[in-house]
Design a protein around this motif. Sequence first.
Motif, PDB file in Angstrom:
ATOM      1  N   ARG A  37      37.714  31.756  39.497  1.00 40.48           N
ATOM      2  CA  ARG A  37      36.424  32.240  39.988  1.00 40.48           C
ATOM      3  C   ARG A  37      35.382  31.126  39.912  1.00 40.48           C
ATOM      4  O   ARG A  37      35.257  30.468  38.881  1.00 40.48           O
ATOM      5  CB  ARG A  37      35.913  33.393  39.123  1.00 40.48           C
ATOM      6  CG  ARG A  37      36.784  34.596  39.132  1.00 40.48           C
ATOM      7  CD  ARG A  37      36.266  35.663  38.164  1.00 40.48           C
ATOM      8  NE  ARG A  37      37.180  36.768  38.117  1.00 40.48           N
ATOM      9  CZ  ARG A  37      37.165  37.791  38.970  1.00 40.48           C
ATOM     10  NH1 ARG A  37      36.264  37.826  39.911  1.00 40.48           N
ATOM     11  NH2 ARG A  37      38.047  38.760  38.874  1.00 40.48           N
ATOM     12  N   LYS A  43      30.258  32.761  43.133  1.00 37.92           N
ATOM     13  CA  LYS A  43      30.972  33.081  44.375  1.00 37.92           C
ATOM     14  C   LYS A  43      30.940  31.953  45.397  1.00 37.92           C
ATOM     15  O   LYS A  43      31.039  32.183  46.598  1.00 37.92           O
ATOM     16  CB  LYS A  43      30.448  34.378  44.992  1.00 37.92           C
ATOM     17  CG  LYS A  43      30.633  35.585  44.094  1.00 37.92           C
ATOM     18  CD  LYS A  43      30.136  36.852  44.744  1.00 37.92           C
ATOM     19  CE  LYS A  43      30.302  38.027  43.781  1.00 37.92           C
ATOM     20  NZ  LYS A  43      29.793  39.277  44.370  1.00 37.92           N
ATOM     21  N   THR A  51      35.761  33.720  49.138  1.00 37.76           N
ATOM     22  CA  THR A  51      34.989  34.628  48.286  1.00 37.76           C
ATOM     23  C   THR A  51      34.643  34.028  46.932  1.00 37.76           C
ATOM     24  O   THR A  51      33.912  34.641  46.156  1.00 37.76           O
ATOM     25  CB  THR A  51      35.765  35.935  48.045  1.00 37.76           C
ATOM     26  OG1 THR A  51      36.959  35.637  47.310  1.00 37.76           O
ATOM     27  CG2 THR A  51      36.103  36.622  49.349  1.00 37.76           C
ATOM     28  N   CYS A  53      36.819  33.660  44.634  1.00 41.71           N
ATOM     29  CA  CYS A  53      37.711  34.355  43.705  1.00 41.71           C
ATOM     30  C   CYS A  53      39.143  34.276  44.233  1.00 41.71           C
ATOM     31  O   CYS A  53      39.367  34.494  45.423  1.00 41.71           O
ATOM     32  CB  CYS A  53      37.278  35.804  43.674  1.00 41.71           C
ATOM     33  SG  CYS A  53      37.299  36.541  42.094  1.00 41.71           S
TER      34      CYS A  53
END
Length: 99
Positions: A37, A43, A51, A53
Amino acid sequence: MKNITTYTYKLEWRGITIEISYAPRYFSDSLAHLDIRSINPEKAVLPFTETGCRSHFFPTEEMLAYDSPVEYVQAWLDEAAKSKDWIELQEKSKQMSFF
């Protein structure tokens, strides 16, 4: 349900802070898991995820070629950053928009 041991690391990559959660044995000795992440900026787009992630399951023995999960993710990011799409995205983000 079996407890899954997870280790957490941080990686700075091209101005992005990335958190890496690594489970070397995800339900079996032959399956590992990475949760990747971007956390600063939150993000932020990465070469292998729009994204910020990414969940990644892979054979445990793949990690043997690397000193750590950080090195594994670093190599993955560096390789993915060579893609035409990523290079074009980086070029577009450098250009100023007047609209």
